[in-house]
Motif scaffolding. Structure first.
Motif, mmCIF file in Angstrom:
data_model
loop_
_atom_site.group_PDB
_atom_site.id
_atom_site.type_symbol
_atom_site.label_atom_id
_atom_site.label_comp_id
_atom_site.label_asym_id
_atom_site.label_seq_id
_atom_site.Cartn_x
_atom_site.Cartn_y
_atom_site.Cartn_z
ATOM 1 N N ILE A 187 -2.291 2.323 -60.848
ATOM 2 C CA ILE A 187 -2.983 2.025 -59.596
ATOM 3 C C ILE A 187 -2.646 3.034 -58.503
ATOM 4 O O ILE A 187 -3.494 3.364 -57.664
ATOM 5 N N LYS A 205 -5.380 5.290 -56.593
ATOM 6 C CA LYS A 205 -5.493 5.268 -55.130
ATOM 7 C C LYS A 205 -5.621 6.692 -54.591
ATOM 8 O O LYS A 205 -6.479 6.987 -53.754
ATOM 9 N N LEU A 235 -11.191 -1.363 -55.180
ATOM 10 C CA LEU A 235 -10.634 -2.666 -55.546
ATOM 11 C C LEU A 235 -11.718 -3.740 -55.569
ATOM 12 O O LEU A 235 -11.696 -4.644 -56.418
#
Length: 555
Positions: A107, A111, A127
């Motif tokens: 993750i 990002k 998300l």
């Protein structure tokens, strides 16, 4: 076993092998007949000079469905010696402007990637897209992959209808992704996976973002020894339950008793008759209806249905390691939509194709000799032109298309990575739509069976049981629930469950929904705590605000 019902399964693909194991576990006497001298169908291996190639699938998705298949058979992937390795990153996606982005389950890395191209608020939208794709995934597994759709009324089940809106079946994957990703780059990066269903992202229902979701949430996995190792393990389990596999055995027809309308077995090419109480068809569905079953309007109807795409696949032995290429590489065409239109509307190879390059030796060194690489290239293309439905489309020059595909791959890899692959290729094998058709009896050479447009899924997809021939059932890519190895494994559970229900026999496995682990009182579900004093303060604040607004209004 002598008194057990006899089952003949035609085809030893993923659906045939898994179904054989399930039915044998239930106590039936099962024989599997397979035209090739190997099992696994498209999930088979090519061996050449110490190099090992996955002929078809080269990445394992939806791992829970694989685990469930083995657990239902009283074993596990690990107990059967399957070593799954997680591919990290999932993909390297190469663009024509020289940029390459990584898609990952990490993750933090995602990002950074998303914010680099979409700005700081881009990750919030990523998300949100993941949340939508998660809903697609969970609803599809529970209400599609675990349920049979016997007729149109099956779609009217309240448990399914309440999810129909959130599944977005009437919008394309591209349209849904465009709501969350504002750059063309990321829209492309999060939609090319529709090719797993053999569809253009501009046509594939939005539901299928579940495939990108499982990649990003659960990861992409590779079985050491090749994808076929998983099916070989299932075959061993089936044999422990007593299944008889007969390879290099071609079926010429399914025998149907004219008086009772029942399938009574199959006749082999050599004239031998294998009697059966149940016949389960794992051969390509359109081929089976047109070549193994009595002539029918259904056979003509299936032939007219839209098919998935095909592929030109290259299997290259490389005499050195190519570090610039990772396990899974996707090279996307600059004219993204046009490349899909060439495939699905013109049944050609795109003028500038998008393609996939797999290097299994990067994750599993046993796939190539030391100091060398094994490379598989899949170039999506149109299927073979056959039948009335394809009139009006220009003819196909497959020799020319294979040559153009090879040159496009070599030129694109050179321009985007700097690697002159041609210099290091020591040998080559090729699959084309014609060879897919000849080797695996795939109608039109379509590698993923029938299309997965809305009117080819759910109650509209061919059924798991023949409409008029009794005791004849189907499992595989073109029947419910659809294509792809994990989906076919889920379909095997549906079809074998239907067979056992019809025989009034107990199913020796569970429904398969996710089970939570509970060890102690720490795992009990508790009530949602409330802070009374905080609620009182919030209430007072709202009251004061209302009084103030009222006073301002009066003034």
């Amino acid at each position: 076993m002598d008194k057990a019902k006899r089952v003949v399964i035609v085809g030893a693909g993923a659906g045939g092998i898994a179904s054989a194991a399930r039915l044998a576990k239930a106590g039936l006497h099962v024989t599997v007949v397979e035209k090739n001298d190997f099992t696994g169908g498209r999930c088979s291996l090519i061996h050449r000079d110490g190099h090992r190639f996955d002929q078809g699938p080269s990445l394992l998705l939806l791992p829970d469905l694989f685990r469930e298949a083995f657990i239902d058979l009283d074993t596990t992937l690990e107990d059967e010696g399957i070593d799954l390795r997680k591919c990290e990153p999932n993909y390297n996606v190469w663009f024509g402007d020289g940029e390459c982005i990584e898609l990952s389950t990490d993750i933090a890395r995602m990002k950074t990637t998303v914010e680099r191209w979409e700005g700081k608020d881009g990750f919030k939208r990523y998300l949100a897209w993941m949340q939508e794709a998660h809903n697609h995934y969970e609803a599809s597994v529970e209400h599609v992959l675990r349920k049979n759709f016997y007729n149109l009324l099956s779609m009217a089940r309240p448990s399914f209808l309440k999810h129909i809106v959130e599944l977005h079946p009437f919008e394309s994957i591209w349209a849904r992704a465009s709501r969350y990703f504002w750059t063309e780059r990321l829209r492309r990066a999060f939609t090319f996976g529709s090719m797993y269903m053999g569809m253009s992202p501009f046509d594939a229902p939005g539901t299928y973002s579940l495939l990108q979701y499982t990649e990003l949430a659960e990861g992409i996995w590779y079985p050491v020894g090749g994808f076929q190792k998983v099916l070989a393990a299932l075959q061993q389990v089936a044999q422990r339950f007593g299944v008889d596999f007969r390879l290099s055995t071609t079926v010429s027809k399914v025998n149907v008793d004219q008086n009772s309308g029942r399938a009574t077995g199959v006749t082999l090419d050599n004239g031998e008759v294998l009697p059966a109480d149940i016949v389960l068809m794992n051969a390509d569905l359109v081929y089976a209806y047109n070549n193994l079953l009595p002539p029918s309007s259904e056979a003509k109807s299936l032939s007219a249905k839209p098919a998935s795409c095909s592929s030109i696949s290259f299997y290259w032995s490389i005499d050195k390691v190519i570090p610039e290429l990772h396990t899974h590489n996707v090279f996307l065409a600059d004219d993204y939509q046009d490349s899909f239109d060439d495939i699905f509307k013109k049944q050609q190879i795109p003028k500038e194709p998008s393609f996939y390059v797999n290097v299994p030796s990067r994750i599993d060194p046993s796939a190539a000799p030391p100091g060398k690489d094994t490379i598989v290239v899949l170039v999506p293309c149109g299927h073979l032109l056959e039948g009335e439905a394809d009139r009006g489309i220009s003819s196909q020059d497959w020799d020319g298309m294979v040559s153009r595909a090879r040159n496009a791959v070599l030129d694109t890899v050179r321009s985007r990575t700097g690697v002159e692959l041609q210099r290091y290729i020591t040998s080559e094998s090729i699959n084309t739509p014609a060879s897919w058709k000849e080797r695996f009896n795939l109608d039109k050479g379509a590698i993923l069976g029938l299309s997965h447009s809305f009117f080819n899924v759910l109650s509209f997809r061919p059924k798991t049981k023949h409409a008029t021939i009794k005791n004849l059932y189907f499992v595989g890519a073109s029947t419910h629930p659809g294509t792809g190895v994990p989906i076919v494994l889920a379909g095997s559970k549906i079809t074998t469950g239907q067979i056992l229900d019809d025989l009034a026999m107990q199913k020796p496995w569970t429904h398969g929904s996710h089970s939570r682990r509970r060890v102690s009182s720490l795992d009990k579900e508790g009530t949602i705590p409330t802070d009374l004093s905080r609620l009182i303060l919030v209430g007072l604040a709202i009251f004061v605000l209302l009084i103030y607004m009222l006073a301002v209004t009066v003034q």
